[in-house]
Every structure is written in C-alpha cells, then in structure tokens.
Design a protein around this motif. Structure first.
Motif, PDB file in Angstrom:
ATOM      1  N   TYR A 199       1.128  -0.995  -0.220  1.00  0.00           N
ATOM      2  CA  TYR A 199      -0.090  -0.473  -0.366  1.00  0.00           C
ATOM      3  C   TYR A 199       0.740   1.232   0.340  1.00  0.00           C
ATOM      4  O   TYR A 199       0.392   2.131  -0.794  1.00  0.00           O
ATOM      5  CB  TYR A 199      -1.242  -0.136   1.244  1.00  0.00           C
ATOM      6  CG  TYR A 199      -1.818  -1.129   0.994  1.00  0.00           C
ATOM      7  CD1 TYR A 199      -2.469  -1.685   0.028  1.00  0.00           C
ATOM      8  CD2 TYR A 199      -2.615  -1.369   2.332  1.00  0.00           C
ATOM      9  CE1 TYR A 199      -3.361  -3.022   0.415  1.00  0.00           C
ATOM     10  CE2 TYR A 199      -3.377  -2.396   2.449  1.00  0.00           C
ATOM     11  CZ  TYR A 199      -3.798  -2.741   1.448  1.00  0.00           C
ATOM     12  OH  TYR A 199      -5.122  -4.127   1.423  1.00  0.00           O
ATOM     13  N   ALA A 203       0.609   4.340  -2.631  1.00  0.00           N
ATOM     14  CA  ALA A 203       0.659   5.230  -3.130  1.00  0.00           C
ATOM     15  C   ALA A 203       1.525   6.609  -3.050  1.00  0.00           C
ATOM     16  O   ALA A 203       1.215   8.126  -3.089  1.00  0.00           O
ATOM     17  CB  ALA A 203       0.200   5.659  -1.108  1.00  0.00           C
ATOM     18  N   GLN A 207       0.623   9.447  -5.961  1.00  0.00           N
ATOM     19  CA  GLN A 207       1.536  10.821  -5.833  1.00  0.00           C
ATOM     20  C   GLN A 207       1.861  11.293  -6.804  1.00  0.00           C
ATOM     21  O   GLN A 207       1.425  12.295  -7.161  1.00  0.00           O
ATOM     22  CB  GLN A 207       2.076  11.077  -4.477  1.00  0.00           C
ATOM     23  CG  GLN A 207       2.567  12.551  -4.519  1.00  0.00           C
ATOM     24  CD  GLN A 207       1.285  12.698  -3.277  1.00  0.00           C
ATOM     25  OE1 GLN A 207       0.941  12.849  -2.283  1.00  0.00           O
ATOM     26  NE2 GLN A 207       0.837  13.799  -4.032  1.00  0.00           N
ATOM     27  N   VAL A 241      -8.499   5.940  -7.346  1.00  0.00           N
ATOM     28  CA  VAL A 241      -7.966   6.279  -5.374  1.00  0.00           C
ATOM     29  C   VAL A 241      -9.905   5.720  -4.812  1.00  0.00           C
ATOM     30  O   VAL A 241      -8.435   4.652  -3.678  1.00  0.00           O
ATOM     31  CB  VAL A 241      -7.892   7.937  -5.538  1.00  0.00           C
ATOM     32  CG1 VAL A 241      -8.095   8.214  -3.960  1.00  0.00           C
ATOM     33  CG2 VAL A 241      -6.585   8.807  -5.911  1.00  0.00           C
ATOM     34  N   VAL A 284      -1.282   5.669   5.502  1.00  0.00           N
ATOM     35  CA  VAL A 284      -2.125   5.730   3.740  1.00  0.00           C
ATOM     36  C   VAL A 284      -3.176   5.398   3.636  1.00  0.00           C
ATOM     37  O   VAL A 284      -3.823   6.709   3.067  1.00  0.00           O
ATOM     38  CB  VAL A 284      -1.319   4.035   3.695  1.00  0.00           C
ATOM     39  CG1 VAL A 284      -2.229   3.533   2.105  1.00  0.00           C
ATOM     40  CG2 VAL A 284       0.065   3.373   3.428  1.00  0.00           C
ATOM     41  N   GLN A 287      -3.127   9.751   3.847  1.00  0.00           N
ATOM     42  CA  GLN A 287      -2.800   9.784   2.547  1.00  0.00           C
ATOM     43  C   GLN A 287      -3.961   9.507   1.208  1.00  0.00           C
ATOM     44  O   GLN A 287      -4.618  10.485   0.111  1.00  0.00           O
ATOM     45  CB  GLN A 287      -1.519   9.298   1.834  1.00  0.00           C
ATOM     46  CG  GLN A 287      -0.492   8.932   2.028  1.00  0.00           C
ATOM     47  CD  GLN A 287       0.865   8.388   2.097  1.00  0.00           C
ATOM     48  OE1 GLN A 287       1.214   7.474   2.379  1.00  0.00           O
ATOM     49  NE2 GLN A 287       1.583   8.473   0.744  1.00  0.00           N
ATOM     50  N   VAL A 288      -4.138   8.156   1.197  1.00  0.00           N
ATOM     51  CA  VAL A 288      -5.581   8.234   0.334  1.00  0.00           C
ATOM     52  C   VAL A 288      -6.608   9.197   0.363  1.00  0.00           C
ATOM     53  O   VAL A 288      -7.137   9.684  -0.679  1.00  0.00           O
ATOM     54  CB  VAL A 288      -6.075   6.998   0.705  1.00  0.00           C
ATOM     55  CG1 VAL A 288      -6.795   6.491  -0.337  1.00  0.00           C
ATOM     56  CG2 VAL A 288      -5.263   5.639   0.104  1.00  0.00           C
TER      57      VAL A 288
END
Length: 374
Positions: A199, A203, A207, A241, A284, A287-288
C-alpha cells in the motif's frame, strides 16, 4: 530478543518502490502446480520439514498427519481454488462454512473474523499498473485478495487475482527459523506487513500521477492563463483512488484489534508488531483521504477554468459582433430603396461613409481592448 530485533528485517527486507519503471509483484503461476495448491509445507521449530518424496510433494492430509504426530504447523497456499478443490481442505482443518464460502467466492471486504479456534482474515492486495501516459481510460491500480485462516497448528492462504504472490515472502520467512518458530501468528503478521508495505509503495506512485495532473491543471497556457486538462483523466484517477480507499480503510480496525486485543492464536511477542502495521496503515489511509480531497479540488479548479475560458470566448465573440454591427447598420440603412436620402448623390458621400464606419469600428475595438474584452 534477537528474534524480536530480526522480525522487521525478515518480513520487510526492503520496501518496494512502485514507480513508472515497473512493478514488484510476481504475476505468474507456477506451471508445475496445475492444482489450486501452490505450496504445502510443514514447519517444526522454525524449519521446513523435508519431504521424504520431494518429486511428489505433501498433500494437505499428509501434512496435517505429520503435524499431529510430531508437532509444528502446516502452511498451505492456494490460488483461486474451486469449491471441490477446497472442500477437502476445509473438512480436514474444520474450517467454518461461512469463511469457506467467502474464501471461494472472493470479492470480500477486508475484515477479521473469529470462528471457534480459527481466525479468518481478508486482505486486499493492490498492484500499481505501469503506464507511460495517464488517460481518461487508464487503469492505475489492480486489486487482488488474500484470505488467511490462522489456527493453532495450521495456516492457510487463499489468493485471488494475478498479483500478490507470497512465494518470495515464504522464502524470506524460511530464512529466519527463529521467527517461524513462533508459529502461524508470525506468518499472519508477515503477510499483513507485506500487504501494507505494498500500500505504501502504491500510494507513493499514485502521488506522482496526482502531482502530474495538478501541474497540468495549473500550468500556464496561452497568454499566461492556466491551460487546464481533460476532466476525464481527473475523474478516472479519482475512481482509482476510491478503489484504493476501499482496500485500505476497512483493514485499519482489524489491524488495531490484532495489536490491542489479546488472542489465544496470536503470540504475545508477535502481537506488539501488529501495532507497527496498524501505524503504517493509518498513514496510508490519511494519504488516500488526502488524495481524494485533493482530486476533488483539482476537478473543481479544472471545471472553473473551463467555465472561465468559455466566458472569455463569449466576451470575444460579443466584442467582434459589436464591431461588425456598426458597418452592418450603416450599410443596411443605405441599402434601402429610397430616392430622397441624405448625401445620396453627393460625390464625397461614399468615402465619407466608409471613413466614418472604419473610424467607429477602430474606436470600439480600442475601447473593448482597453477594458480587457479583446
């Protein structure tokens, strides 16, 4: 304590980097194993027990007999088994019918369930798809699944999808006997850590795609104004996403339970390391969620730029229409069939009218240009 210190190195030798130069997943199935059973091995005191007949391989039934007779645990890996292929293994190890049904049908939500003396865990694996250019139909991530049955003396993995092979992970664990001696819970942690590290790598790669789209949206185009980009590309990336988010978010609670709640099937020395997995998973997830919000903002900015560009075009069209209206009006008046019109028979009438029309058009053009309409 040496086992505890070597745990991270054994299951996380190096974090994969999923950039646009390629992936890190084994997407092939061993042609020498046509059945659903990819590997079946017995581990005792952290070492793989040699098979007396290496050319044939252990069956799950034979492996379980060895474990019950001599101790240790059996690790069976399967890839997309059918109901007939899995029914015998389910009966041998006493797996719950509901968990067996989930493992066969796949397309499950990440979760952790307990059935009697068996833990059933579902992981969504994510694979970043290499692409040279992001389009409105580009597939950025591909998902698979790994279902894990953790028992006192057995560990069963059921994989779905063409990526997410656990062969390399099994070999790394076999190189650390002290870790494998902790039993099935050590394997469960290694798989959880392996999936979450995937993951993190995905990620980081996504990005880059989002940064590329953001740059294109706000990069200057003609006359220094933002040029924008295709909204379809942004929407497609947002859908990818969302697929990523469906894999990450539901898994956070199971990892927290494994790290916080004492369980008979989880070794206490291993349990504390699930907290590390949960921390990485939480990062993570943040971030998502940030990706989703950022793409919303980028999409809105792109649509706003498109609206501004349309308004700009309409202003230019309106400005030229106003300029053209002047000679159209004058010509329309003098095109009427009347005998008595001012200066109709004057020899300087034509050049005067033409000069007046040109002068008015130039004056209107300069006024509109000064006000920013042209």
């Amino acid at each position: 304590m040496s086992m505890i210190h070597s745990l991270r190195a054994a299951v996380r030798p190096s974090r994969p980097s999923l950039r646009k130069d390629g992936g890190t997943y084994d997407t092939t199935r061993d042609p020498s194993t046509p059945s659903a059973v990819v590997d079946c091995a017995v581990y005792r005191d952290g070492a793989r027990v040699d098979n007396p007949n290496p050319s044939k391989g252990l069956t799950p039934h034979e492996a379980m007999r060895k474990v019950r007779r001599d101790g240790g645990f059996v690790w069976i890996g399967l890839h997309e088994p059918t109901e007939a292929e899995f029914s015998g293994i389910a009966s041998e190890f006493g797996l719950h019918p509901l968990a067996v049904e989930d493992a066969i049908q796949a397309h499950q939500r990440p979760k952790l369930e307990r059935y009697d003396d068996t833990l059933f865990t579902v992981f969504k694996t994510i694979h970043y798809i290499d692409h040279t250019e992001l389009t409105a139909s580009s597939e950025v991530v591909e998902t698979g699944e790994v279902m894990c049955f953790t028992g006192r003396d057995f560990f069963i993995t059921v994989r779905h999808g063409g990526q997410g092979s656990l062969r390399a992970l099994r070999h790394r664990l076999q190189d650390d006997p002290e870790l494998l001696a902790k039993g099935p819970s050590a394997v469960l942690h290694a798989i959880a850590d392996h999936v979450v590290d995937g993951y993190v790598a995905v990620a980081d790669a996504m990005q880059d795609d989002i940064d590329e789209v953001e740059t294109e949206v706000f990069s200057p185009g003609r006359k220094g104004t933002p040029r924008g980009t295709d909204a379809g590309r942004i929407y497609q990336l947002k859908r990818e996403v969302l697929e990523f988010k469906r894999a990450v978010s539901p898994l956070l609670r199971p990892m927290q339970l494994l790290s916080e709640r004492p369980m008979r099937l989880i070794d206490p020395d291993i349990q504390k390391y699930f907290r590390d997995v949960a921390d990485h998973l939480a990062r993570v997830q943040e971030q998502v969620i940030g990706f989703d919000e950022l793409l919303n903002s980028i999409l809105q900015a792109n649509l706003a730029q498109a609206s501004v560009a349309q308004n700009e075009d309409m202003r230019k069209i309106t400005s030229w229409a106003a300029i053209i209206a002047v000679p159209t009006m004058v010509c329309g008046v003098y095109g009427m069939n009347f005998d008595y019109m001012p200066e109709l028979h004057w020899k300087f009438g034509y050049p005067v009218v033409m000069t007046a029309m040109i002068g008015m058009c130039v004056g209107i053009h300069r006024t509109l240009k000064r006000n920013g309409w042209l």
